[in-house]
Motif scaffolding. Structure first.
Motif, PDB file in Angstrom:
ATOM      1  N   LYS A   1       7.418  -1.982  10.377  1.00  0.00           N
ATOM      2  CA  LYS A   1       6.284  -1.800  11.283  1.00  0.00           C
ATOM      3  C   LYS A   1       4.965  -1.874  10.521  1.00  0.00           C
ATOM      4  CE  LYS A   1       8.401   0.856  15.047  1.00  0.00           C
ATOM      5  NZ  LYS A   1       8.446   2.171  15.754  1.00  0.00           N
ATOM      6  N   GLN A   2       4.945  -1.320   9.303  1.00  0.00           N
ATOM      7  CA  GLN A   2       3.751  -1.399   8.467  1.00  0.00           C
ATOM      8  C   GLN A   2       3.432  -2.852   8.131  1.00  0.00           C
ATOM      9  OE1 GLN A   2       2.115   1.585   8.812  1.00  0.00           O
ATOM     10  NE2 GLN A   2       1.631   1.464   6.619  1.00  0.00           N
ATOM     11  N   TYR A   3       4.471  -3.609   7.802  1.00  0.00           N
ATOM     12  CA  TYR A   3       4.282  -5.033   7.496  1.00  0.00           C
ATOM     13  C   TYR A   3       3.779  -5.784   8.724  1.00  0.00           C
ATOM     14  CZ  TYR A   3       5.645  -9.943   7.038  1.00  0.00           C
ATOM     15  OH  TYR A   3       5.646 -11.321   7.062  1.00  0.00           O
ATOM     16  N   LYS A   4       4.372  -5.504   9.866  1.00  0.00           N
ATOM     17  CA  LYS A   4       4.004  -6.189  11.102  1.00  0.00           C
ATOM     18  C   LYS A   4       2.543  -5.913  11.472  1.00  0.00           C
ATOM     19  CE  LYS A   4       5.287  -6.583  15.987  1.00  0.00           C
ATOM     20  NZ  LYS A   4       6.177  -6.090  17.067  1.00  0.00           N
ATOM     21  N   SER A   5       2.095  -4.683  11.230  1.00  0.00           N
ATOM     22  CA  SER A   5       0.716  -4.315  11.597  1.00  0.00           C
ATOM     23  C   SER A   5      -0.308  -4.708  10.541  1.00  0.00           C
ATOM     24  CB  SER A   5       0.641  -2.805  11.845  1.00  0.00           C
ATOM     25  OG  SER A   5       0.879  -2.079  10.643  1.00  0.00           O
ATOM     26  N   GLY A   6       0.174  -5.222   9.396  1.00  0.00           N
ATOM     27  CA  GLY A   6      -0.741  -5.616   8.334  1.00  0.00           C
ATOM     28  C   GLY A   6      -1.029  -4.517   7.338  1.00  0.00           C
ATOM     29  N   GLY A   7      -0.357  -3.375   7.480  1.00  0.00           N
ATOM     30  CA  GLY A   7      -0.599  -2.254   6.569  1.00  0.00           C
ATOM     31  C   GLY A   7       0.197  -2.339   5.283  1.00  0.00           C
ATOM     32  N   GLU A   8       1.077  -3.314   5.159  1.00  0.00           N
ATOM     33  CA  GLU A   8       1.901  -3.456   3.962  1.00  0.00           C
ATOM     34  C   GLU A   8       2.172  -4.940   3.733  1.00  0.00           C
ATOM     35  OE1 GLU A   8       6.350  -1.953   2.685  1.00  0.00           O
ATOM     36  OE2 GLU A   8       4.992  -0.508   3.623  1.00  0.00           O
ATOM     37  N   GLU A   9       2.103  -5.365   2.481  1.00  0.00           N
ATOM     38  CA  GLU A   9       2.353  -6.771   2.152  1.00  0.00           C
ATOM     39  C   GLU A   9       3.846  -7.077   2.202  1.00  0.00           C
ATOM     40  OE1 GLU A   9       0.096  -9.160   1.635  1.00  0.00           O
ATOM     41  OE2 GLU A   9      -1.478  -7.686   2.082  1.00  0.00           O
ATOM     42  N   PHE A  10       4.161  -8.336   2.407  1.00  0.00           N
ATOM     43  CA  PHE A  10       5.557  -8.773   2.491  1.00  0.00           C
ATOM     44  C   PHE A  10       6.329  -8.437   1.219  1.00  0.00           C
ATOM     45  CE2 PHE A  10       8.903 -11.977   1.880  1.00  0.00           C
ATOM     46  CZ  PHE A  10       9.602 -11.847   3.078  1.00  0.00           C
ATOM     47  N   VAL A  11       5.714  -8.683   0.059  1.00  0.00           N
ATOM     48  CA  VAL A  11       6.397  -8.428  -1.222  1.00  0.00           C
ATOM     49  C   VAL A  11       6.721  -6.943  -1.362  1.00  0.00           C
ATOM     50  CG1 VAL A  11       6.162  -8.466  -3.733  1.00  0.00           C
ATOM     51  CG2 VAL A  11       5.387 -10.428  -2.384  1.00  0.00           C
ATOM     52  N   GLU A  12       5.763  -6.092  -1.026  1.00  0.00           N
ATOM     53  CA  GLU A  12       5.960  -4.644  -1.135  1.00  0.00           C
ATOM     54  C   GLU A  12       7.089  -4.186  -0.213  1.00  0.00           C
ATOM     55  OE1 GLU A  12       3.399  -0.486  -0.507  1.00  0.00           O
ATOM     56  OE2 GLU A  12       2.454  -2.451  -0.216  1.00  0.00           O
ATOM     57  N   MET A  13       7.080  -4.690   1.037  1.00  0.00           N
ATOM     58  CA  MET A  13       8.132  -4.321   1.979  1.00  0.00           C
ATOM     59  C   MET A  13       9.494  -4.797   1.489  1.00  0.00           C
ATOM     60  SD  MET A  13       8.889  -5.890   5.735  1.00  0.00           S
ATOM     61  CE  MET A  13       9.227  -7.433   4.865  1.00  0.00           C
ATOM     62  N   SER A  14       9.544  -6.013   0.955  1.00  0.00           N
ATOM     63  CA  SER A  14      10.813  -6.578   0.486  1.00  0.00           C
ATOM     64  C   SER A  14      11.378  -5.778  -0.679  1.00  0.00           C
ATOM     65  CB  SER A  14      10.628  -8.042   0.080  1.00  0.00           C
ATOM     66  OG  SER A  14       9.971  -8.171  -1.168  1.00  0.00           O
ATOM     67  N   LYS A  15      10.513  -5.244  -1.516  1.00  0.00           N
ATOM     68  CA  LYS A  15      10.979  -4.425  -2.649  1.00  0.00           C
ATOM     69  C   LYS A  15      11.623  -3.133  -2.153  1.00  0.00           C
ATOM     70  CE  LYS A  15       7.915  -6.105  -6.317  1.00  0.00           C
ATOM     71  NZ  LYS A  15       6.853  -5.749  -7.289  1.00  0.00           N
ATOM     72  N   TYR A  16      11.072  -2.554  -1.096  1.00  0.00           N
ATOM     73  CA  TYR A  16      11.682  -1.351  -0.527  1.00  0.00           C
ATOM     74  C   TYR A  16      13.093  -1.671  -0.042  1.00  0.00           C
ATOM     75  CZ  TYR A  16      12.931   2.375   2.653  1.00  0.00           C
ATOM     76  OH  TYR A  16      13.618   3.386   3.286  1.00  0.00           O
ATOM     77  N   ILE A  17      13.239  -2.806   0.640  1.00  0.00           N
ATOM     78  CA  ILE A  17      14.554  -3.223   1.143  1.00  0.00           C
ATOM     79  C   ILE A  17      15.535  -3.385  -0.016  1.00  0.00           C
ATOM     80  CG2 ILE A  17      15.808  -5.127   2.253  1.00  0.00           C
ATOM     81  CD1 ILE A  17      13.319  -5.544   4.018  1.00  0.00           C
ATOM     82  N   ALA A  18      15.096  -4.069  -1.071  1.00  0.00           N
ATOM     83  CA  ALA A  18      15.967  -4.301  -2.230  1.00  0.00           C
ATOM     84  C   ALA A  18      16.335  -2.981  -2.912  1.00  0.00           C
ATOM     85  CB  ALA A  18      15.279  -5.238  -3.211  1.00  0.00           C
ATOM     86  N   GLU A  19      15.385  -2.064  -3.001  1.00  0.00           N
ATOM     87  CA  GLU A  19      15.647  -0.774  -3.639  1.00  0.00           C
ATOM     88  C   GLU A  19      16.670   0.036  -2.851  1.00  0.00           C
ATOM     89  OE1 GLU A  19      11.751   0.852  -3.842  1.00  0.00           O
ATOM     90  OE2 GLU A  19      11.172  -0.310  -5.630  1.00  0.00           O
ATOM     91  N   ARG A  20      16.567   0.020  -1.521  1.00  0.00           N
ATOM     92  CA  ARG A  20      17.539   0.739  -0.693  1.00  0.00           C
ATOM     93  C   ARG A  20      18.941   0.158  -0.885  1.00  0.00           C
ATOM     94  NH1 ARG A  20      17.978   5.144   0.493  1.00  0.00           N
ATOM     95  NH2 ARG A  20      19.059   4.843   2.478  1.00  0.00           N
ATOM     96  N   MET A  21      19.016  -1.156  -0.945  1.00  0.00           N
ATOM     97  CA  MET A  21      20.320  -1.788  -1.142  1.00  0.00           C
ATOM     98  C   MET A  21      20.875  -1.451  -2.518  1.00  0.00           C
ATOM     99  SD  MET A  21      20.084  -5.465   0.784  1.00  0.00           S
ATOM    100  CE  MET A  21      21.854  -5.671   0.639  1.00  0.00           C
ATOM    101  N   TYR A  22      20.013  -1.431  -3.521  1.00  0.00           N
ATOM    102  CA  TYR A  22      20.487  -1.113  -4.870  1.00  0.00           C
ATOM    103  C   TYR A  22      20.963   0.334  -4.948  1.00  0.00           C
ATOM    104  CZ  TYR A  22      20.832  -0.343  -9.836  1.00  0.00           C
ATOM    105  OH  TYR A  22      21.315  -0.016 -11.076  1.00  0.00           O
ATOM    106  N   ASP A  23      20.282   1.246  -4.255  1.00  0.00           N
ATOM    107  CA  ASP A  23      20.711   2.649  -4.232  1.00  0.00           C
ATOM    108  C   ASP A  23      22.150   2.752  -3.742  1.00  0.00           C
ATOM    109  OD1 ASP A  23      18.266   3.496  -5.134  1.00  0.00           O
ATOM    110  OD2 ASP A  23      17.498   4.034  -3.152  1.00  0.00           O
TER     111      ASP A  23
END
Length: 334
Positions: free
Chosen positions: A67-89
């Motif tokens: 939602k942050q990415y969609k609204s412009g409050g977060e960059e695509f790269v930053e959001m993608s890193k969160y996704i990758a970190e959750r998967m790595y956890d």
């Protein structure tokens, strides 16, 4: 379905060595090879019969970041890193850590914006190496430990989030994470609730129909025939298979069997409507296959069952069964 690729990024997760490499830059989606690799896998995975529908829990972390990415409050790269970190956890906490590459892509499917997450398991493959030695060129074969899935292969774990309504489609598998059986995609990454897939649903419907038929001493071949008739007769009119209507068709005039069927369907958590995708259509419209105890197999269209002009099932006085095939114009050896 036309896939338009807006942007994509790749992160490397090595649960074996504990090394992760998160990219700070996007993939070049204008490169034909990169674009073809991602769009082919997106299209194939999105149409996979094992895909499930899901809904985010209110406190889902990935939902917040999307939602942050969609609204412009977060960059695509930053959001993608969160996704990758959750998967790595999840991978790191698994009893059997693995290595994979994760591709996150913002794409357009059927004119709708979708965020795709593809978990590309690394495979061990072989490639050639060319060495220049004093005696000349030496060609050799070496192992390569990070081969991405070929275009013909299916990706086993993936997720698709609609950027319009935040609806989910995903495919995952269970593994032991922190001592519990969990789905890396649904439970760890997405934090969602979900329905069983159309493939799982139709297999459950088919199995339960046969079980109920046997319990009441019915004819399982007739049951299979009526299920196939339900699809073939209404193919152009329906978008979903509804267990209630299956019950009415298959167990017509037998309310006790209908009630038992619906009861078992609810126990199996089969949705009230099952999407009529390619797998379901093929499963329910394919020929009926009979296998005898002497090893003879017979396959024929569902509409021929109980049609004496084509197939006759004869119950003999000695308890055996005979099958007669009538009005054959030609026999071909295959």
């Amino acid at each position: 379905m036309i896939v338009g690729l807006e942007k994509a990024i790749l992160h490397i997760l090595d649960g074996m060595s504990g090394i992760t490499m998160y990219s700070d830059d996007l993939l070049d989606v204008s490169d034909a090879s990169v674009n073809n690799f991602i769009t082919t896998h997106v299209e194939k995975s999105y149409d996979d019969p094992g895909i499930r529908s899901g809904e985010f829990k209110e406190n889902s972390g990935i939902l917040y970041h999307i939602k942050q990415y969609k609204s412009g409050g977060e960059e695509f790269v930053e959001m993608s890193k969160y996704i990758a970190e959750r998967m790595y956890d999840g991978i790191a906490a698994s009893e059997e850590p693995e290595s994979c590459d994760v591709i996150i892509a913002h794409c357009v499917l059927s004119e709708k914006p979708v965020l795709a997450v593809l978990k590309c398991d690394n495979k061990i493959g072989f490639t050639h190496r060319v060495d220049h030695e004093e005696s000349g060129i030496k060609n050799s074969i070496i192992n390569h430990y990070a081969i991405l899935p070929a275009l013909a292969q299916r990706i086993n774990e993936c997720a698709f989030i609609s950027l319009d309504d935040m609806s989910i489609k995903y495919k995952g598998k269970k593994r032991k994470i922190d001592g519990e059986s969990m789905d890396l995609i649904a439970d760890v990454l997405l934090e969602c609730v979900y329905d069983i897939s159309p493939k799982e649903s139709i297999n459950a419907i088919t199995k339960i129909a046969k079980t109920v038929t046997k319990e009441y001493g019915g004819d399982t071949i007739e049951t299979a025939s009526k299920m196939k008739e339900y699809i073939t007769e209404n193919f152009e009119e329906i978008e979903y298979v509804e267990p209630q209507k299956v019950a009415e068709k298959v167990f017509e005039g037998r309310p006790a069997m209908q009630d038992e069927f619906i009861s078992k369907i609810r126990e199996a958590e089969v949705p009230e409507k099952v999407e009529l995708n390619k797998y379901v259509t093929k499963k329910l419209s394919s020929n009926i296959k009979m296998v005898t105890d002497i090893g003879v197999e017979i396959s024929f269209p569902a509409e021929f069952y109980r049609d004496s002009e084509h197939i006759e099932i004869i119950n003999n006085d000695d308890g055996t069964i005979s099958v007669r095939i009538n009005n054959i114009g030609e026999i071909t050896n295959k």
